[in-house]
Design an enzyme around this catalytic site. Structure first.
Site, PDB file in Angstrom:
ATOM      1  N   ALA A  16       0.799  -1.232   0.000  1.00 34.56           N
ATOM      2  CA  ALA A  16       0.000   0.000   0.000  1.00 34.56           C
ATOM      3  C   ALA A  16       0.832   1.283   0.000  1.00 34.56           C
ATOM      4  O   ALA A  16       0.281   2.366   0.205  1.00 34.56           O
ATOM      5  CB  ALA A  16      -1.006   0.027   1.149  1.00 34.56           C
ATOM      6  N   ALA A  17       2.144   1.178  -0.275  1.00 33.52           N
ATOM      7  CA  ALA A  17       2.936   2.412  -0.386  1.00 33.52           C
ATOM      8  C   ALA A  17       2.400   3.264  -1.550  1.00 33.52           C
ATOM      9  O   ALA A  17       2.300   4.487  -1.450  1.00 33.52           O
ATOM     10  CB  ALA A  17       4.405   2.078  -0.603  1.00 33.52           C
ATOM     11  N   GLY A  18       2.029   2.585  -2.641  1.00 34.54           N
ATOM     12  CA  GLY A  18       1.457   3.303  -3.793  1.00 34.54           C
ATOM     13  C   GLY A  18       0.130   3.949  -3.416  1.00 34.54           C
ATOM     14  O   GLY A  18      -0.192   5.059  -3.869  1.00 34.54           O
ATOM     15  N   ASP A  19      -0.650   3.263  -2.586  1.00 35.99           N
ATOM     16  CA  ASP A  19      -1.938   3.824  -2.161  1.00 35.99           C
ATOM     17  C   ASP A  19      -1.719   5.050  -1.275  1.00 35.99           C
ATOM     18  O   ASP A  19      -2.451   6.040  -1.374  1.00 35.99           O
ATOM     19  CB  ASP A  19      -2.751   2.770  -1.404  1.00 35.99           C
TER      20      ASP A  19
HETATM   21  O1  RIB Z   1      -2.114  -1.796  -2.874  1.00 33.39           O
HETATM   22  C1  RIB Z   1      -2.210  -2.737  -1.847  1.00 33.39           C
HETATM   23  C2  RIB Z   1      -3.521  -3.434  -1.923  1.00 33.39           C
HETATM   24  O2  RIB Z   1      -3.570  -4.218  -3.099  1.00 33.39           O
HETATM   25  C3  RIB Z   1      -3.792  -4.411  -0.800  1.00 33.39           C
HETATM   26  O3  RIB Z   1      -4.410  -3.802   0.309  1.00 33.39           O
HETATM   27  C4  RIB Z   1      -4.618  -5.498  -1.463  1.00 33.39           C
HETATM   28  O4  RIB Z   1      -5.896  -5.613  -0.969  1.00 33.39           O
HETATM   29  C5  RIB Z   1      -4.593  -5.167  -2.950  1.00 33.39           C
HETATM   30  O5  RIB Z   1      -5.747  -4.562  -3.372  1.00 33.39           O
END
Ligand code: RIB
Length: 323
Positions: free
Chosen positions: A251-254
């Site tokens: 989730a670094a990209g998120d």
């Molecule tokens: O970007 C990370 C996410 O990718 C995770 O939380 C997983 O659920 C996938 O969607």
């Protein structure tokens, strides 16, 4: 009602995360360390990032009628995401992801989409009233493509800034790219979108130019621990990443996308929004899990004020803007 809100349309998954010293090869069995369950999914993670930083954040997604939905909705609500437009599918299970994290903090992810792939253009259109409350729409690629295209079109019709994080990677039609103001691929995604190999800043720029020619407003190619490259029709700029010890890069990209959009929604210029997003992404890899790794603004200010922080001076300058 001021239109300062952020609208995130996308996926939500329950992440089942196992740590291991090394990833198994095909056919191999390895022992793991810990097993954890964390709320995740790219759309939900990005929404939580925006909300924890302090943005008014609306999320449209579809979960199943099960225990994962109960847990995730409770957790996202607690983090401040407006879930009044969350849909429930009675037949498909809530999305889930199996994640392995190795000793270096790298991950491997298998997503089982479930209800995420049941989110239809009609679902979004029935909730179109929410577009009037936001000025930015943030999208990813874990829901059906036709829903993404239709959402981007609707967002543009409401004069939103449209930010698309093209993850997980897949080729995209020009009918979508022309609605996108800011596209944020990583190197693999930029390769898949353009068919060009992307290994360094020069090749990232070539891929970005191809995406601009396809109708995208600006491109930010994220390059992991090296940083990211912004390419617009009239300039380019490389932003180095902050150096931190990674515990879990999931989730670094998120975190990058959520913080970028949060910052843009506050009126920051794109360069300053990218610097902030780089810092939030760096923070996120120092913690386990996806949504659990997103910082509040208070935590960010503390992180940036550390002695020796390379963007210490920038932090104090920006502190007032984000306070
Ligand atoms: O970007 C990370 C996410 O990718 C995770 O939380 C997983 O659920 C996938 O969607």
């Amino acid at each position: 009602m001021p239109r300062s809100g952020i609208l995130v349309i996308g996926s939500a998954n329950m992440d089942l995360v196992a740590t291991t010293r090394k990833f198994p090869r095909p056919g191999e069995t390895v022992f793991g360390g810990t097993l954890g369950m964390f709320p995740g999914g790219k759309g939900a993670n990005q929404a939580v990032c925006c909300a924890k930083l302090g943005g008014r954040t609306y999320f449209i997604g579809k979960m199943g009628s099960d225990i994962f939905r109960d847990k995730m909705a409770a957790s996202m609500g607690h983090d401040g995401v407006d879930l009044r437009h969350l849909l429930v599918d009675r037949h498909a299970p809530t999305g889930a992801a199996l994640i392995a994290v190795d000793g270096g903090g790298q991950n491997q992810i298998i997503v089982v989409s479930g209800s995420n792939m049941k989110l239809t253009p009609a679902d979004i259109r029935r909730r179109r009233g929410i577009f009037a409350r936001a000025s930015i729409t943030l999208l990813q690629l874990e829901i059906p493509l036709e829903t993404i295209v239709d959402s981007a079109r609707l967002a543009k019709r409401h004069s939103h800034l449209v930010v698309l994080n093209p993850a997980p990677a897949r080729p995209l039609p020009k009918s979508l790219l022309r609605y996108v103001d800011v596209l944020t691929p990583n190197e693999t995604e930029a390769e898949i979108l353009t068919g060009l190999p992307v290994h360094h800043a020069a090749s990232a720029e070539q891929a970005a130019q191809k995406l601009l020619a396809a109708g995208v407003g600006s491109v930010i190619v994220t390059m992991g621990r090296r940083g990211c490259l912004l390419v617009t029709p009239d300039r380019k700029r490389f932003f180095p990443a902050l150096r931190v010890k990674a515990l879990d890069t999931t989730a670094a990209g998120d975190a990058f996308n959520g913080a970028l959009v949060y910052s843009l929604s506050n009126g920051s210029a794109i360069d300053s929004a990218i610097e902030f997003a780089n810092a939030v992404a760096a923070f996120s890899v120092t913690r386990m899990g996806a949504q659990s790794s997103m910082p509040t603004m208070k935590e960010m200010n503390r992180f940036l004020a550390r002695p020796g922080s390379p963007i210490n001076r920038w932090a104090s300058h920006e502190k007032n803007r984000h306070a």
